[in-house]
Write a protein that holds these residues in place. Sequence first.
Motif, PDB file in Angstrom:
ATOM      1  N   PHE A 213       0.864  -1.235   0.007  1.00  0.00           N
ATOM      2  CA  PHE A 213      -0.163  -0.028   0.076  1.00  0.00           C
ATOM      3  C   PHE A 213       0.885   1.363  -0.216  1.00  0.00           C
ATOM      4  N   VAL A 244      -6.866   3.975  -0.759  1.00  0.00           N
ATOM      5  CA  VAL A 244      -6.211   5.258  -1.350  1.00  0.00           C
ATOM      6  C   VAL A 244      -7.473   6.302  -1.136  1.00  0.00           C
ATOM      7  N   ALA A 254      -2.447   5.522   2.468  1.00  0.00           N
ATOM      8  CA  ALA A 254      -2.917   4.286   2.246  1.00  0.00           C
ATOM      9  C   ALA A 254      -2.385   3.327   3.152  1.00  0.00           C
TER      10      ALA A 254
END
Length: 309
Positions: A213, A244, A254
Amino acid sequence: MKFVEVNGIKLSRLVIGTGDIKKWGGTEMLDQFAAAGGTAIDTAHQYREAEKMIGQWLRETGNRERMVILTKGAHHDDGSPGPRVNPEAIRKDLAESLERLGTDRIDLYALHRDDPSVPVGPVIEELNRHLEAGTVRAIGASNWTYLRIKEANEYASGHGLKGFMFNSVNLSLAKANEPRWEGCVSADEATADWHKANQLPLLSWSAQAGGFFSGLFSPEDRSHAEMVRVYYSEDNWERYRRAVKLAEEKQATANRIALAFVLNRPFPSGAIVGPRSEAELNDSLQAMNMDLTREQLEWLNLEREEPEE
């Protein structure tokens, strides 16, 4: 700093992993983690140099009494070849870890891998000897299925012994397609349900899915073979897109959303993290204070189509 308890031992919900301590170039990250209020360090007998560096750091800083040490032993590929989930390997690895760390007890001791062909009885009996001796304060399993932990704890209960007090498997917003390393276990829905029913603490390794992420990867970039093999899937990319989106709404990253997912479980949980910079450490620290609603958690995990209004 927020905390979780394991057998009466209070430790920070963020646990700093030291598998890459040599890549840090020293123990500066440990200094930063401790200064931020972190109290838990994850290492392993297999991480030989890491244990030695941690031991030296503890001596030089005088931090032993405030730090909770989680180390692991009986890994298959550590020392003698083949499966090593047996009393002899446990005794050997534990003694060597104590010496390297320069301490007289390990706070949280976990078996690094499982060998399902081995009966649980002798393993639980051996671990209880170390609990009684005071060289170990809490016992746990790393990369054991919940069914094997259940079996071990039932044996312990039936023989007047103590069972596993914590579990350490992979739990992250991104679901692993296959084990990242041989013998590794990731928490599936049945595992999560069992933890919820039993309230057994889960300390997740790779809680941020190896940086999935972070924004450093994309569906088009397939240059990182391990990430592609373990985490690339359409479902995971949808989880990434949702993380996100929620991060933008919360003015976060994120990565922070993904970590908050792990820390907002309906059972006691902690996250083993491997920050590469002070900025990454600070981002992880902020995840502890991020509350996500049940609807947001379900939406992130693709369990519902729309987020909370």
